[in-house]
Design a protein around this motif. Structure first.
Motif, mmCIF file in Angstrom:
data_model
loop_
_atom_site.group_PDB
_atom_site.id
_atom_site.type_symbol
_atom_site.label_atom_id
_atom_site.label_comp_id
_atom_site.label_asym_id
_atom_site.label_seq_id
_atom_site.Cartn_x
_atom_site.Cartn_y
_atom_site.Cartn_z
ATOM 1 N N CYS A 60 46.634 47.551 37.748
ATOM 2 C CA CYS A 60 46.335 47.350 39.177
ATOM 3 C C CYS A 60 45.257 46.286 39.375
ATOM 4 N N GLY A 61 45.238 45.251 38.540
ATOM 5 C CA GLY A 61 44.130 44.295 38.627
ATOM 6 C C GLY A 61 44.494 42.928 39.175
ATOM 7 N N GLY A 62 45.670 42.769 39.744
ATOM 8 C CA GLY A 62 46.124 41.458 40.204
ATOM 9 C C GLY A 62 45.222 40.837 41.268
ATOM 10 N N ILE A 63 45.193 39.501 41.282
ATOM 11 C CA ILE A 63 44.321 38.781 42.232
ATOM 12 C C ILE A 63 45.139 37.715 42.953
ATOM 13 N N THR A 64 45.049 37.683 44.260
ATOM 14 C CA THR A 64 45.585 36.578 45.057
ATOM 15 C C THR A 64 44.528 36.198 46.075
ATOM 16 N N ASP A 65 43.926 35.038 45.882
ATOM 17 C CA ASP A 65 42.861 34.585 46.798
ATOM 18 C C ASP A 65 43.221 33.223 47.369
ATOM 19 N N LEU A 66 42.955 33.050 48.637
ATOM 20 C CA LEU A 66 43.109 31.740 49.267
ATOM 21 C C LEU A 66 41.883 31.492 50.131
ATOM 22 N N HIS A 67 41.271 30.337 49.931
ATOM 23 C CA HIS A 67 40.108 29.950 50.741
ATOM 24 C C HIS A 67 40.386 28.605 51.404
ATOM 25 N N LEU A 68 40.057 28.512 52.663
ATOM 26 C CA LEU A 68 40.173 27.246 53.396
ATOM 27 C C LEU A 68 38.834 26.974 54.060
ATOM 28 N N MET A 69 38.395 25.747 53.965
ATOM 29 C CA MET A 69 37.143 25.409 54.651
ATOM 30 C C MET A 69 37.271 24.069 55.339
ATOM 31 N N GLN A 70 36.806 24.038 56.566
ATOM 32 C CA GLN A 70 36.793 22.788 57.322
ATOM 33 C C GLN A 70 35.380 22.547 57.832
ATOM 34 N N GLU A 71 34.900 21.331 57.572
ATOM 35 C CA GLU A 71 33.574 20.966 58.072
ATOM 36 C C GLU A 71 33.655 19.637 58.810
ATOM 37 N N SER B 100 44.735 48.833 45.854
ATOM 38 C CA SER B 100 44.366 47.445 46.155
ATOM 39 C C SER B 100 43.510 47.346 47.411
ATOM 40 N N GLN B 101 42.811 46.243 47.478
ATOM 41 C CA GLN B 101 42.017 45.959 48.670
ATOM 42 C C GLN B 101 42.431 44.590 49.210
ATOM 43 N N SER B 102 42.351 44.457 50.496
ATOM 44 C CA SER B 102 42.710 43.186 51.117
ATOM 45 C C SER B 102 41.593 42.770 52.066
ATOM 46 N N GLU B 103 41.487 41.474 52.238
ATOM 47 C CA GLU B 103 40.429 40.986 53.128
ATOM 48 C C GLU B 103 40.870 39.696 53.783
ATOM 49 N N ASN B 104 40.644 39.604 55.067
ATOM 50 C CA ASN B 104 40.789 38.350 55.804
ATOM 51 C C ASN B 104 39.468 38.115 56.512
ATOM 52 N N THR B 105 38.813 37.048 56.153
ATOM 53 C CA THR B 105 37.488 36.791 56.712
ATOM 54 C C THR B 105 37.402 35.366 57.236
ATOM 55 N N PHE C 180 45.557 53.148 48.696
ATOM 56 C CA PHE C 180 45.872 53.872 47.468
ATOM 57 C C PHE C 180 47.209 54.575 47.727
ATOM 58 N N GLU C 181 48.215 54.081 47.047
ATOM 59 C CA GLU C 181 49.570 54.593 47.280
ATOM 60 C C GLU C 181 50.183 55.005 45.958
ATOM 61 N N ARG C 182 51.125 55.903 46.036
ATOM 62 C CA ARG C 182 51.836 56.237 44.812
ATOM 63 C C ARG C 182 53.324 56.375 45.075
ATOM 64 N N ASP C 183 54.039 56.154 44.008
ATOM 65 C CA ASP C 183 55.488 56.324 44.045
ATOM 66 C C ASP C 183 55.770 57.822 43.949
ATOM 67 N N LYS C 184 56.540 58.329 44.891
ATOM 68 C CA LYS C 184 56.845 59.763 44.884
ATOM 69 C C LYS C 184 57.747 60.142 43.712
ATOM 70 N N GLY C 185 58.245 59.151 43.045
ATOM 71 C CA GLY C 185 59.166 59.430 41.949
ATOM 72 C C GLY C 185 60.575 58.971 42.274
ATOM 73 N N ASN C 186 60.776 58.607 43.561
ATOM 74 C CA ASN C 186 62.107 58.147 43.970
ATOM 75 C C ASN C 186 62.061 56.691 44.443
ATOM 76 N N GLN D 104 44.151 55.140 53.215
ATOM 77 C CA GLN D 104 44.396 53.893 53.945
ATOM 78 C C GLN D 104 43.142 53.607 54.762
ATOM 79 N N SER D 105 42.181 52.950 54.140
ATOM 80 C CA SER D 105 40.930 52.642 54.847
ATOM 81 C C SER D 105 41.046 51.277 55.510
ATOM 82 N N ARG D 106 40.515 51.187 56.685
ATOM 83 C CA ARG D 106 40.535 49.917 57.408
ATOM 84 C C ARG D 106 39.177 49.697 58.054
ATOM 85 N N SER D 107 38.737 48.452 58.023
ATOM 86 C CA SER D 107 37.511 48.149 58.763
ATOM 87 C C SER D 107 37.639 46.777 59.404
#
Lengths: 686, 357
Positions: free
Chosen positions: A237-248, A288-293, A324-330, A338-341
Motif C-alpha cells: 500500500c505504498g504507491g505514490i502519485t504526486d503532481l505539483h504545478l506552480m505559477q509565478e 491511502s491518503q489524498s490531497e489537493n492543495t 481504509f477499504e477492504r475487499d469483502k472477498g468478492n 473515510q476521513s475528510r477534511s
C-alpha cells in the motif's frame, strides 16, 4: 511506452553531445568561494539579522536531484530531526528536542502549518519548488512568527533575472518503478518575470525487504515444522502519485515597487504503507491518503532609501482524505474509514522596516489568518438508523503583531529587542518578548545570544476533534535562550570556512500530548514540563584546490537532551528525567562534494542516535527499539555544456551500504536503490 | 593521486560509522512449570507502534517473564494484542491491528498455529463443535474459523455496516453465544451455535464494552455511555444484568455521569462481580445496589484492566502508568491487601489463566 520515452530522451541528449565541452560547477571568480562567509561578517551584517541564529540552504543543495523532498534536504543539511515514516510517507521536522508542531513553516511569508494538526509534512514539498530555504533556530523564529518553540523553516520562491525565455527539464527513473519529471519555463524582461514549474512523481514504491518482524515455517512431508525463516516482504500500500504545478508572476516598477503572485497547486495520492507486523494482505486493502492543495500569495514590496515595505495576501485551500477499504472477498471494496477534511485559510500581512539612522532599524509586522475547517473522521449510525458524520466544523481567526528595534551602536555591537502579541480565537497569548545581541570579537569571530518567551496555542484538532478534542487546553509556553560563537574566514580566495557552535536551553510548560481514554479514543492533555537543552554546531567549507578541482563540505551536529520533568503525580515516575519519545539525543549530518571539471561526486551522510519509543526509555525491550541510524547516499553528476544548452546526467545511489533499517518502529525502509536523471537546459540565446 | 589519499580516511570514517545493528532477534527457550498455574498478561502496546507483548506470571513463585512471545519466537507479536483464550492445549492470542491470531504452546510459548484473513480481530470463542467465532471491529461480520485447519470457513452477518460494525466479547450459555456490540452500537447479539445465525438482539445502552457470565447463569454487561458530543448519543454508564434464558434486562445499575467503568470480571464461583471505576469495586451478583466504596482505593494512577484468581480470589489490577511506558501489575488479596507488584509490557489490557496440569 517506457522504452519509447527513454529512447526519445537519449536521442535528445545525443543532439547535444557532439558539441559537448567542459563546464565547471562553479564560477571562475573568487566570489564562489567567498560567498559563504560574507554574510557572517558582522561589519556587513544586515541589521535585520542581529543576533539571529539562521541556517541557509543554497539553491545548489536544494536542486541536487529532482526526486528530493524538503525532508531529504533537511535530513542531510541540518541538525534538525526529520522523522520519516517510510519512503514517500509522512516526514516531520523538529528543532532542538521539540515536537514537529513546534516548527513553524512559511512559504513566501505565509504560514503553511496545518491549522488542524499544527505540523507540516515535508515529504510533500519538492525541493525543486523552493529557490531558497532557511532555518531560524529557537528564539530567532519569533522574527517571522510565534509558536516556533523549536524554530522555523522559511521556504521561498524568488524571481529570476531572466531576459527572454529559459527552459529546463529533468527526467528521472529509478528503483521501485519510480518516475520523476520536472519542467520549468521562465520568461523575463526589464519589468516582468514569470515562471511556470511542473513536477510529477509516480512510484509503485514496492520495495522488498527481509522482514525480521515475521517468521514463516517450513514443514516436512508429515506436516511437522522443521525450520523457519524471515520472509522477504514487499512494502504494501505504498504507491505514490504526486503532481505539483506552480505559477509565478513578478512585475517591477521604476519607482522601486515589486508586485508578485505565486500559486502552487498540489495533487497527491499516496498509499499509507502497512506496518511490517501487519498480516493483512496488501492487495485486499486500500490504505491511502489524498490531497489537493492550492497555496497562493500575492505580494507587494517597495524599497526606499530609508524603508522597506511589504504587504501580502494569501489563500490556502486543502482538501485531504484518508480511506481504509477492504475487499469483502468478492471483489467489492467496502469502506471502513473515510476521513475528510477541508481547510480554507485567508491570510494578510504587512511588514515595514524603517531606518531612521544608519545603524538603527525599527521593524513592525502584522499578520492575520482566518481559518475555516471542516473535518469528518468517520460515519456513525444514529439510533434512528441514519448515518451521521462525526467531526467538527470550526472557524478561527489568528493574528500576530510584532514590533522591534535593532541597533548597532558600534561597529562591533548589535542589539535587538522586540515584542510579539498573538491572538487566537478570542484569546490572547501573554506578551512575547525577545532580545538579541551580537558582538564582533574579531573580524572572524562573532558572539550571538538571544532570549525569549514563546507560546504555541492548541490546534483546531486539539480543541475540537471528535471524539477527544479538549476545549480546556492551555497554550504551551516556552522560555528559551541561546548563545553561540560564529566563525568565518577566507584564505586567499581559495578556501573559505564558516563554523558555529551554540548552546541552547529552553523550558516548555503545558506540553500537549494525546493519550488514550478508556472509551477507545485519544484526547489531548497538558501534561508535560520539558527541559530541552544542548548544543548545535555546524561547519561549512569550500576549497578551490586547483583550476579543475573544487571541494565543498558541510557538517552539522546537535546534542539535544529533551527531558520530561512532568509532575510525577500526573505522570509516570519512571518517565521523569527521561528523554522524550522519538527525540534523538544526537543527530548529525555531512555532505561532501568533489568536483573535477564537469564531473561532480556528492556524498551525503546522516546519523540519528537511538530514538526511544517508551517514556521510560526502556532499552531492555526486544520489540520497541529504534536503533541508531546511519545513512549514506551518493550522487554522481556529469555536465555537458554545448552551444545548444546544457545537459547533465545524474546517478543517485541511496542507502549506499545496502543497510536494513527502520526510521520509525516497524516501518521498513528500502535497501540500496538507484535513480538516474537527465537534466536538459536549452540555450535560446544562441 | 594524492588527493584521493587525502579523502580516503574520510570515506573510511563514514563507512566505519555506517553499520547499523538491525536483524533477527535471539530465540530463547522457555519451559514453564506445568504443575503451577500461570497468568498470561496481554499487553496491547501502542496503536500503530507494533510493540504489543505477552507477559507470564507464576503466582506461586511470583516470577514474571516479559515479552515471552518475542523472546521465544524471535519476532514480535504485532500491533495491539487484544485477547487470549486457551483451547485444546493452545493459547489463541488475537492481535487486533495485525489481523492475525497466533496459537502458542502454553509451556514454551512457541507459535504452533496461525490464522490470518481478518480485518481487525478482537476476541476468539470456541463453540465446542470444532469451530470458533472471531469478533471484529471495522467489519460487521463475525468470522467462523476452523482452528484445526486455521482457515476462515464462513461469516455470521450482523446487519451492521463496515464503518460502524463492531462485535466484541463473547460468552456461551446453553448453545447460544452472546456478543456485545461496542463501538457506536448499543446491543447484545444472541447467536445459535447450531446454525451460526443471530436469532435475537437486546438493546442495553450506548456502547456495551464488556460482557461476562456469573455463577447464577446471568449475563452482565457494562456500557460506557459514549462520549460528549457523539452523534450516537451520550448517557450515563451502566452495569446491566441480563436474564439470558428470556434475553431480557433484569436490572440496570447506573453510574454517576462521567464515570467510565471497565474491566468487568467475576470471581471463580461467579458469585461476585468486579469492575474498575477509578478504584476497584466488587458486588455480590445477587445485590440490588451498587457498592458505595471500592475494595481497592484509586492510587491516582491509571487502573487499566482487572482479573480475579478463580482459585483464591486474589485480585490482579493492571496500571497503564502513562500509556507509553511499561505497565505495572498489582496483585491484591481478596480482602484488598497488596501482595505483589511487578512490571509488564505496555498497556496491559487483558488476561488469561493457564491451569496447572
Amino acid at each position: 511506452m517506457k522504452r519509447t520515452l527513454l529512447t526519445s530522451l537519449f536521442a535528445l541528449c545525443g543532439a547535444f553531445a557532439p558539441l559537448a565541452a567542459q563546464e565547471h560547477w562553479w564560477n571562475d571568480d573568487a566570489s564562489y568561494v567567498t560567498q559563504i562567509t560574507s554574510s557572517a561578517i558582522v561589519a556587513e551584517r544586515p541589521l535585520g539579522e542581529i543576533g539571529q541564529q539562521k541556517s541557509v540552504i543554497d539553491s545548489a543543495t536544494l536542486h541536487l536531484t529532482v526526486a528530493q523532498s524538503m525532508a531529504d534536504i533537511l535530513t542531510y543539511n541540518s541538525s534538525v530531526f526529520v522523522k520519516q515514516y517510510g519512503r514517500g510517507s509522512l516526514a516531520t521536522v523538529s528543532f532542538r528536542g521539540t515536537a514537529a508542531s513546534h516548527t513553524q513553516v512559511t512559504w513566501n511569508g505565509m504560514k503553511i502549518n496545518s491549522p488542524m494538526l499544527g505540523m507540516t509534512d515535508f515529504s510533500m514539498i519538492p525541493s525543486y519548488f523552493t529557490d531558497s530555504a532557511a532555518m531560524l533556530h529557537g528564539s530567532s523564529s519569533l522574527a517571522v512568527a510565534g509558536g516556533g518553540l523549536g524554530g522555523a523553516v522559511l521556504l521561498n520562491t524568488e524571481p529570476t533575472s531572466t531576459r527572454g525565455w529559459d527552459l529546463s527539464g529533468v527526467f528521472g527513473f529509478g528503483s521501485f518503478n519510480t518516475y520523476d519529471g520536472f519542467l520549468k519555463l521562465n520568461y523575463g524582461n526589464e519589468r516582468w518575470q514569470t515562471s511556470t514549474r511542473i513536477a510529477a512523481t509516480e512510484s509503485r514504491n514496492d520495495f522488498t525487504y527481509r522482514n525480521y518482524k515475521k517468521k514463516e515455517y517450513t514443514y516436512d512431508a508429515a506436516g511437522i515444522p522443521n525450520g523457519s525463516y524471515y520472509p522477504i516482504d514487499t512494502n504494501r500500500c505504498g504507491g505514490i502519485t504526486d503532481l505539483h504545478l506552480m505559477q509565478e508572476v513578478y512585475y517591477k516598477t521604476d519607482g522601486g515597487d515589486r508586485l508578485g503572485l505565486s500559486a502552487w497547486f498540489t495533487h497527491s495520492v499516496r498509499g499509507v504503507p502497512l506496518l511490517s507486523v501487519d498480516y493483512r494482505a496488501g492487495a485486499s486493502y486500500n490504505n491511502s491518503q489524498s490531497e489537493n492543495t492550492l497555496r497562493a500569495v500575492a505580494g507587494w514590496d517597495r524599497t526606499g532609501n530609508k524603508y522597506i515595505l511589504s504587504a501580502k495576501a494569501g489563500w490556502l485551500h486543502t482538501k485531504q482524505g484518508y480511506d481504509f477499504e477492504r475487499d469483502k472477498g468478492n471483489g467489492t471494496m467496502v469502506s471502513m474509514v473515510q476521513s475528510r477534511s477541508n481547510i480554507n485559510t485567508i491570510h494578510g500581512s504587512m511588514d515595514g522596516k524603517w531606518f531612521p539612522a544608519p545603524k538603527l532599524m525599527l521593524h513592525g509586522q502584522m499578520a492575520a489568518y482566518q481559518h475555516f475547517v471542516t473535518s469528518t473522521d468517520r460515519n456513525a449510525m444514529a439510533m434512528n438508523g441514519s448515518k451521521i458524520a462525526i467531526g467538527y466544523d470550526e472557524a478561527r481567526f489568528e493574528s500576530s503583531l510584532y514590533l522591534g528595534a535593532k541597533w548597532s551602536p558600534t561597529r562591533r555591537l548589535g542589539l535587538s529587542a522586540a515584542l510579539r502579541e498573538e491572538l487566537y480565537g478570542d484569546k490572547l497569548t501573554p506578551l512575547i518578548p525577545v532580545v538579541n545581541i551580537d558582538y564582533l570579537i574579531c573580524d572572524e569571530l562573532t558572539f550571538k545570544a538571544s532570549g525569549s518567551r514563546n507560546y504555541r496555542y492548541p490546534t483546531l484538532n486539539d480543541l475540537y476533534f471528535l471524539p477527544g478534542g479538549n476545549p480546556d487546553l492551555k497554550p504551551e509556553s516556552g522560555l528559551s535562550y541561546d548563545a553561540g560563537l560564529f566563525f568565518s574566514k577566507t584564505f586567499r580566495d581559495r578556501l573559505s570556512l564558516n563554523a558555529s557552535a551554540s548552546w541552547f536551553d529552553s523550558y516548555i510548560d503545558n506540553w500537549i500530548v494525546w493519550i488514550p481514554t478508556f472509551k477507545g479514543y485519544w484526547t489531548p492533555r497538558n501534561v508535560l514540563r520539558v527541559h530541552a537543552y544542548g548544543i548545535e554546531s555546524k561547519a561549512q567549507g569550500k576549497w578551490r584546490i586547483s583550476r579543475d578541482w573544487m571541494c565543498e563540505a558541510s557538517g552539522n551536529f546537535a546534542w539535544t537532551p529533551s527531558i520530561n520533568h512532568g509532575d510525577p503525580a500526573e505522570w509516570a515516575p519512571e518517565a521523569i528525567g527521561k528523554q522524550l519519545v522519538y527525540v534523538p539525543l544526537f543527530s548529525s549530518s555531512a555532505v561532501v562534494s568533489l568536483a573535477w571539471t564537469s564531473w561532480k561526486l556528492t556524498y551525503k551522510w546522516c546519523h540519528y542516535s537511538e530514538r526511544f519509543t517508551t517514556s521510560d526509555n526502556d532499552i531492555t525491550t526486544k520489540i520497541g527499539r529504534v536503533l541508531p541510524y546511519y545513512m549514506n547516499d551518493i550522487v554522481l553528476e556529469k555536465r555537458l555544456g554545448t552551444k545548444a544548452g546544457l545537459v547533465s546526467f545524474k546517478l543517485a545511489v541511496n542507502n549506499l551500504f545496502n543497510e536494513e533499517y527502520e526510521s520509525v518502529l516497524n516501518r521498513p525502509m528500502p535497501r540500496r536503490n538507484f535513480e538516474f536523471f537527465i537534466e536538459i537546459t536549452p540555450d535560446f540565446k544562441h | 593521486m594524492s588527493l584521493f589519499r587525502r579523502i580516503l580516511p574520510l570515506i573510511t570514517l563514514f563507512c566505519a560509522v555506517s553499520c547499523m545493528e538491525y536483524g533477527p532477534a535471539q530465540e530463547e527457550t522457555f519451559a514453564t512449570d506445568l504443575s503451577h498455574r500461570g497468568l498470561f498478561i496481554i499487553c496491547e502496546g501502542n496503536y500503530m507502534y507494533g510493540n504489543a507483548s505477552l507477559s507470564y506470571y507464576d503466582p506461586e513463585t511470583k516470577e514474571i517473564q516479559n515479552e515471552i512471545f518475542a523472546r521465544s519466537n524471535a519476532f514480535p507479536i504485532g500491533d495491539v494484542a487484544q485477547s487470549m483464550t486457551i483451547n485444546n492445549g493452545l493459547c489463541w492470542t488475537v492481535v487486533n491491528n495485525s489481523g492475525v491470531i497466533f496459537a502458542l504452546d502454553p509451556v514454551t510459548f512457541k507459535e504452533k498455529r496461525r490464522i490470518t484473513g481478518f480485518t481487525s480481530p478482537r476476541y476468539i470463542h470456541f463453540t465446542g463443535s470444532g469451530k470458533a467465532y472471531v469478533t471484529q471491529i471495522w467489519d460487521p461480520r463475525i468470522y467462523i474459523v476452523d482452528p484445526d485447519k486455521c482457515t476462515v470457513t464462513g461469516y455470521i452477518e450482523t446487519g451492521m455496516d463496515f464503518e460502524t460494525g463492531s462485535t466484541e466479547m463473547m460468552v456461551e450459555k446453553d448453545g447460544y453465544v452472546y456478543v456485545n456490540c461496542w463501538s457506536y452500537q448499543n446491543r447484545i447479539l444472541k447467536i445459535d451455535t447450531a446454525t451460526d445465525r443471530i436469532i435475537n438482539e437486546l438493546v442495553v445502552g450506548i456502547q456495551p464494552s464488556a460482557i461476562i457470565k456469573d455463577g447464577y447463569g446471568k449475563l452482565w454487561a457494562i456500557t460506557d455511555g459514549g462520549y460528549e458530543g457523539s452523534p450516537y448519543g451520550h448517557e450515563r454508564a451502566t452495569l446491566v444484568k441480563i436474564d439470558a434464558d428470556n434475553f431480557v434486562i433484569e436490572k440496570t445499575f447506573t453510574f454517576d455521569y462521567g464515570s467510565t467503568p471497565r474491566g468487568l470480571t467475576a470471581s471463580g464461583d461467579g458469585k461476585t462481580i468486579y469492575w474498575i471505576n477509578d478504584g476497584v469495586y466488587s458486588m455480590d451478583a445477587a445485590s440490588e445496589t451498587l457498592p458505595a466504596e471500592p475494595i481497592i482505593e484509586p492510587l491516582g494512577t491509571i487502573f487499566y484492566a482487572l482479573i480475579v484468581d478463580p482459585t483464591n480470589g486474589d485480585i490482579y489490577v493492571s496500571d497503564a502508568v502513562d500509556y507509553t511506558s511499561n505497565g505495572v501489575m498489582r496483585r491484591y488479596s481478596a480482602a484488598g491487601n497488596l501482595i505483589d507488584t511487578f512490571r509488564v509490557g505496555i498497556n496491559p489490557g487483558n488476561f488469561c489463566w493457564r491451569e496447572a496440569q
